[in-house]
Scaffold this motif. Sequence first.
Motif, PDB file in Angstrom:
ATOM      1  N   TYR A  66       1.135  -1.463  -0.344  1.00 51.09           N
ATOM      2  CA  TYR A  66      -0.389  -0.352   0.086  1.00 51.09           C
ATOM      3  C   TYR A  66       0.994   1.284   0.288  1.00 51.09           C
ATOM      4  N   LEU A  67       2.249   1.416   0.951  1.00 48.85           N
ATOM      5  CA  LEU A  67       2.332   2.283   0.756  1.00 48.85           C
ATOM      6  C   LEU A  67       3.793   2.566   0.318  1.00 48.85           C
ATOM      7  N   LEU A  68       3.950   2.370  -0.599  1.00 49.97           N
ATOM      8  CA  LEU A  68       5.344   1.574  -1.291  1.00 49.97           C
ATOM      9  C   LEU A  68       4.378   2.370  -2.986  1.00 49.97           C
ATOM     10  N   GLU A 150      11.216  -8.914   0.508  1.00 48.17           N
ATOM     11  CA  GLU A 150      11.029  -7.039   0.207  1.00 48.17           C
ATOM     12  C   GLU A 150      11.695  -6.189  -0.931  1.00 48.17           C
ATOM     13  N   LEU A 151      13.164  -6.633  -0.484  1.00 51.64           N
ATOM     14  CA  LEU A 151      13.753  -6.013  -2.107  1.00 51.64           C
ATOM     15  C   LEU A 151      13.551  -7.194  -3.619  1.00 51.64           C
ATOM     16  N   SER A 152      12.766  -8.314  -3.801  1.00 57.32           N
ATOM     17  CA  SER A 152      12.199  -8.164  -4.688  1.00 57.32           C
ATOM     18  C   SER A 152      11.553  -7.228  -4.862  1.00 57.32           C
ATOM     19  N   PHE A 153      10.493  -7.627  -4.490  1.00 58.81           N
ATOM     20  CA  PHE A 153       8.730  -6.728  -5.048  1.00 58.81           C
ATOM     21  C   PHE A 153       9.489  -5.192  -4.958  1.00 58.81           C
ATOM     22  N   TYR A 154      10.318  -4.517  -4.040  1.00 57.39           N
ATOM     23  CA  TYR A 154      10.750  -3.654  -4.700  1.00 57.39           C
ATOM     24  C   TYR A 154      11.466  -3.590  -6.196  1.00 57.39           C
TER      25      TYR A 154
END
Length: 374
Positions: A66-68, A150-154
């Motif tokens: 949501y936030l990103l 998390e890094l992969s999602f970024y």
Amino acid sequence: MPFNPAMHGLRGLAALMVLLYHWRTNFPAAGNQLARWPFAGEQWNLMFLIDFGWVGVHWFFVLSGYLLAGVLWAQPLHARTVVDFWQRRFTRIYPAHWFQVLLMSCFTAYTLLLSQLDPVRFVHNILLWLAPLPGGSAAYNGVWWTLPIELSFYLVLPLLIALYRRTGVVPLLVTAFVISIGWRFLVVAWRVSPDDPVNMSLIRQLPGSLSLFVVGVALNHLQGWRPPRLWALSVAAASLCYGAWLYVIGLHKGPPRADDWTLYLWEPALGVIVALLVWLLTQPTRTVHWLCSRPLVWLGTLSYGIYLWHFPVLRLLPRLQPGPWKTVEGSWLALLICVAVTLPLALLSYHAVEKPALNGIARWQSRRKRPSLA
């Protein structure tokens, strides 16, 4: 996107959920007592939500989505925007992680808890190239397993935003759920033999966790929607669904089995329920002001440091000071020490590393964008 204190409050609660869960599993005496609390002729498990505190990670994933997504929602997706986003996000993860690696290495060397150093494993941990990534090493800190996800999602978020702009929210959600569930079936099918255990670490890599992030991304589609008229009833119903789904998950404890339907569906379904609760609990209603309270917002600000530091503190306690940790009193003492040590370390991490690093990358990007006066 504008600062949302309720979202920060939820991040603080998610960090507390994970901390309490690891305390419960490492020092179970107090929790075991509360799990069999007699009342009205029955025994009640007052630790039910803490027993499932590990789902705080799933709350983090939904909130990150949501936030990103809100950061990129209205921006043009050209190369510079995407690279700037990646720089900021990698700066959010790596400096605090490297700071922890440095302190943990110095501490374990000083106390002689470090018997030998594997250079390859050390480099892999610095880079967060951790198992089950190809050739990855075991993590020094058990909670680091979420950071590569998390890094992969970024890395894929700009692509998800581009897909949303082209197709809309429903095709994006359908695609994410098909990929997540399909990945789980593939991991099970890739086993050498049916008797091999299911690799849950591999299942939870980004293809398997994509739906958790994307339901958070989709929450941005609800911006501007009014809260339901029967808001309190909606929160109660969503909370009941949340508790019921956790209960169902609890019925399927033990090693994951390929013939267990929850193996494929429980995390995607949990993401939907968590996203619904996030949307309801962050509506501008009087009854959710507690989420915007200073203590919870403060915990949300320190949530990354709390997440990083609480686990090694809990694991080191018995090694540094063998004592009555197996008693109820020792269990509560371990929680008190964990909080008393973790919060200062999280404060140090935030003010000495995380905030300066983020401010530094912001200033650098601002100067680079500033037109030349020559």
